[in-house]
Design an enzyme around this catalytic site. Structure first.
Site, PDB file in Angstrom:
ATOM      1  N   LYS A 282       0.837  -1.218   0.000  1.00 49.51           N
ATOM      2  CA  LYS A 282       0.000   0.000   0.000  1.00 49.51           C
ATOM      3  C   LYS A 282       0.869   1.265   0.000  1.00 49.51           C
ATOM      4  O   LYS A 282       0.644   2.190  -0.766  1.00 49.51           O
ATOM      5  CB  LYS A 282      -0.937   0.015   1.225  1.00 49.51           C
TER       6      LYS A 282
ATOM      7  N   ARG B  24      -9.491   0.711   9.108  1.00 44.61           N
ATOM      8  CA  ARG B  24      -8.869  -0.540   9.547  1.00 44.61           C
ATOM      9  C   ARG B  24      -9.886  -1.473  10.222  1.00 44.61           C
ATOM     10  O   ARG B  24      -9.535  -2.565  10.623  1.00 44.61           O
ATOM     11  CB  ARG B  24      -7.823  -0.127  10.554  1.00 44.61           C
TER      12      ARG B  24
ATOM     13  N   ARG C  49      11.226  -1.386  11.271  1.00 44.60           N
ATOM     14  CA  ARG C  49      10.176  -1.042  12.220  1.00 44.60           C
ATOM     15  C   ARG C  49      10.083  -2.113  13.305  1.00 44.60           C
ATOM     16  O   ARG C  49      10.226  -3.299  13.031  1.00 44.60           O
ATOM     17  CB  ARG C  49       8.828  -0.954  11.470  1.00 44.60           C
TER      18      ARG C  49
ATOM     19  N   ARG D  79      -0.037  -8.986  13.673  1.00 42.68           N
ATOM     20  CA  ARG D  79      -0.684  -8.028  12.767  1.00 42.68           C
ATOM     21  C   ARG D  79      -1.502  -8.745  11.696  1.00 42.68           C
ATOM     22  O   ARG D  79      -2.575  -8.280  11.330  1.00 42.68           O
ATOM     23  CB  ARG D  79       0.373  -7.113  12.150  1.00 42.68           C
TER      24      ARG D  79
HETATM   25  P1  ADP Z   1       1.105  -1.810   7.613  1.00 49.16           P
HETATM   26  O1  ADP Z   1       0.663  -1.174   6.345  1.00 49.16           O
HETATM   27  O2  ADP Z   1       2.446  -2.410   7.514  1.00 49.16           O
HETATM   28  O3  ADP Z   1       0.096  -2.691   8.233  1.00 49.16           O
HETATM   29  P2  ADP Z   1       0.765   0.767   8.907  1.00 49.16           P
HETATM   30  O4  ADP Z   1       1.974   1.609   8.698  1.00 49.16           O
HETATM   31  O5  ADP Z   1      -0.449   1.072   8.093  1.00 49.16           O
HETATM   32  O6  ADP Z   1       1.237  -0.721   8.749  1.00 49.16           O
HETATM   33  O7  ADP Z   1       0.325   0.817  10.428  1.00 49.16           O
HETATM   34  C1  ADP Z   1       1.250   0.584  11.473  1.00 49.16           C
HETATM   35  C2  ADP Z   1       0.526   0.572  12.806  1.00 49.16           C
HETATM   36  O8  ADP Z   1      -0.091   1.852  13.041  1.00 49.16           O
HETATM   37  C3  ADP Z   1      -0.622  -0.418  12.920  1.00 49.16           C
HETATM   38  O9  ADP Z   1      -0.176  -1.723  13.249  1.00 49.16           O
HETATM   39  C4  ADP Z   1      -1.417   0.221  14.069  1.00 49.16           C
HETATM   40  O10 ADP Z   1      -0.781   0.056  15.313  1.00 49.16           O
HETATM   41  C5  ADP Z   1      -1.334   1.694  13.716  1.00 49.16           C
HETATM   42  N1  ADP Z   1      -2.421   2.105  12.787  1.00 49.16           N
HETATM   43  C6  ADP Z   1      -2.273   2.584  11.514  1.00 49.16           C
HETATM   44  N2  ADP Z   1      -3.466   2.868  10.980  1.00 49.16           N
HETATM   45  C7  ADP Z   1      -4.398   2.552  11.911  1.00 49.16           C
HETATM   46  C8  ADP Z   1      -5.815   2.595  11.948  1.00 49.16           C
HETATM   47  N3  ADP Z   1      -6.527   3.016  10.900  1.00 49.16           N
HETATM   48  N4  ADP Z   1      -6.440   2.197  13.090  1.00 49.16           N
HETATM   49  C9  ADP Z   1      -5.753   1.773  14.155  1.00 49.16           C
HETATM   50  N5  ADP Z   1      -4.407   1.697  14.192  1.00 49.16           N
HETATM   51  C10 ADP Z   1      -3.728   2.076  13.081  1.00 49.16           C
HETATM   52  P1  ADP Z   2       2.239  -1.951   3.183  1.00 47.36           P
HETATM   53  O1  ADP Z   2       2.204  -0.445   3.178  1.00 47.36           O
HETATM   54  O2  ADP Z   2       1.037  -2.549   2.517  1.00 47.36           O
HETATM   55  O3  ADP Z   2       2.471  -2.521   4.528  1.00 47.36           O
HETATM   56  P2  ADP Z   2       4.807  -1.625   1.785  1.00 47.36           P
HETATM   57  O4  ADP Z   2       4.503  -0.777   0.606  1.00 47.36           O
HETATM   58  O5  ADP Z   2       5.494  -0.981   2.937  1.00 47.36           O
HETATM   59  O6  ADP Z   2       3.468  -2.404   2.275  1.00 47.36           O
HETATM   60  O7  ADP Z   2       5.658  -2.862   1.250  1.00 47.36           O
HETATM   61  C1  ADP Z   2       6.136  -3.878   2.143  1.00 47.36           C
HETATM   62  C2  ADP Z   2       7.516  -4.332   1.690  1.00 47.36           C
HETATM   63  O8  ADP Z   2       7.382  -5.031   0.435  1.00 47.36           O
HETATM   64  C3  ADP Z   2       8.516  -3.218   1.425  1.00 47.36           C
HETATM   65  O9  ADP Z   2       9.788  -3.639   1.848  1.00 47.36           O
HETATM   66  C4  ADP Z   2       8.481  -2.999  -0.095  1.00 47.36           C
HETATM   67  O10 ADP Z   2       9.742  -2.550  -0.598  1.00 47.36           O
HETATM   68  C5  ADP Z   2       8.162  -4.405  -0.580  1.00 47.36           C
HETATM   69  N1  ADP Z   2       7.310  -4.406  -1.783  1.00 47.36           N
HETATM   70  C6  ADP Z   2       6.253  -3.608  -2.050  1.00 47.36           C
HETATM   71  N2  ADP Z   2       5.689  -3.924  -3.227  1.00 47.36           N
HETATM   72  C7  ADP Z   2       6.404  -4.982  -3.716  1.00 47.36           C
HETATM   73  C8  ADP Z   2       6.309  -5.775  -4.911  1.00 47.36           C
HETATM   74  N3  ADP Z   2       5.369  -5.554  -5.828  1.00 47.36           N
HETATM   75  N4  ADP Z   2       7.199  -6.768  -5.065  1.00 47.36           N
HETATM   76  C9  ADP Z   2       8.151  -7.028  -4.143  1.00 47.36           C
HETATM   77  N5  ADP Z   2       8.311  -6.301  -3.014  1.00 47.36           N
HETATM   78  C10 ADP Z   2       7.432  -5.293  -2.793  1.00 47.36           C
END
Ligand code: ADP
Ligand code: ADP
Length: 224
Positions: free
Chosen positions: A14, A88, A158, A169
């Site tokens: 994302k 979420r 992270r 998660r």
């Molecule tokens: P990822 O895309 O890797 O799941 P995010 O960066 O979107 O992680 O979110 C990291 C953390 O921030 C989540 O695990 C949660 O603790 C918090 N968080 C982010 N967005 C929300 C939301 N909409 N509601 C509740 N907690 C959130």
């Molecule tokens: P999210 O926001 O959904 O948690 P991220 O965009 O942070 O996901 O991506 C998670 C990890 O996967 C990062 O290390 C990113 O560089 C890698 N990544 C994202 N898209 C791809 C893809 N299409 N193929 C391989 N690796 C990817």
């Protein structure tokens, strides 16, 4: 103003796709994870309150998130907004509908299998300065451990990308977040996008769908 929601499990891509779409289509990206991490990094009262919850991989309260998101959407003015990380759970989706009725243009559900998610999350690294997202194998920086754009900035992992937190998660996603898909599917707004190809492939899939939705929305209705 329209809201475009990037939706999917942790690690689906994302943030990566949001950064590309933002740059290529001059959109405003609101990442709730980035907003919360910025509070933690700068040690604000909110950051201190939520740090343990975020590091453990749990969800922060709906009230806190709604306030952050409302503020971000209002500040963006008339621009198209990409939401990454919100809603979420179903309560957050309902709140979005209440405060911004009929503003959601589409929900892009990024579909990736669990083994790939775990690989993506465990290899994810971030630049603490510009927040650029890297991966140790698939998207490494030019110089190991450093950011391509910020000289002197060392990439970080992270806390919630450690293996035990990843499992937490993914379980929370299935329980709390996945039902949001059905909430939007019932409204005809959810599009499944295979997100297992390269970053560019996924980006062009998203762009194709986004352009189709916009061209339908902009086609004048035929009158009898
Ligand atoms: P990822 O895309 O890797 O799941 P995010 O960066 O979107 O992680 O979110 C990291 C953390 O921030 C989540 O695990 C949660 O603790 C918090 N968080 C982010 N967005 C929300 C939301 N909409 N509601 C509740 N907690 C959130
Ligand atoms: P999210 O926001 O959904 O948690 P991220 O965009 O942070 O996901 O991506 C998670 C990890 O996967 C990062 O290390 C990113 O560089 C890698 N990544 C994202 N898209 C791809 C893809 N299409 N193929 C391989 N690796 C990817």
């Amino acid at each position: 103003m329209k809201l475009w929601i990037l939706f999917g499990p942790p690690g689906a891509g994302k943030g990566t796709q949001g950064d590309l779409l933002k740059e290529r289509h001059q959109m405003c990206k609101l990442s709730t994870g980035d907003m919360l991490r910025r509070h933690i990094q700068t040690g604000t009262p909110l950051g201190k309150k939520i740090q343990a919850v975020v590091d453990a991989g749990h969800l922060v309260s709906d009230e806190i998130l709604l306030e952050l998101v409302r503020e971000g959407i209002e500040e963006a003015g008339d621009r198209e907004i990409l939401l990454d990380g919100y809603p979420r759970n179903v309560a957050q989706a309902e709140a979005l509908d209440t405060f911004f009725p009929a503003q959601v243009g589409a929900v892009f559900h990024l579909v990736v299998d669990e083994a790939a998610l775990i690989e993506r999350l465990s290899g994810r690294r971030l630049c603490p300065t510009c927040k650029r997202i890297y991966h140790v194998v698939t998207h490494p920086p030019k110089i190991s451990g450093g950011c391509d754009d910020c000289p002197g900035s060392a990439l970080v992992q992270r806390e919630d990308d450690r293996e035990d937190r990843i499992r937490v998660r993914l379980a929370i996603y299935e329980r709390e977040t996945a039902p949001v898909r059905d909430f939007y599917r019932k409204q005809g707004l959810c599009y499944d996008v295979q997100a297992d190809g390269s970053v560019e492939t996924v980006c062009s899939r998203l762009t194709d769908i986004w352009e189709k939705i916009q061209s339908v929305a902009n086609t004048p209705r035929q009158t009898e």
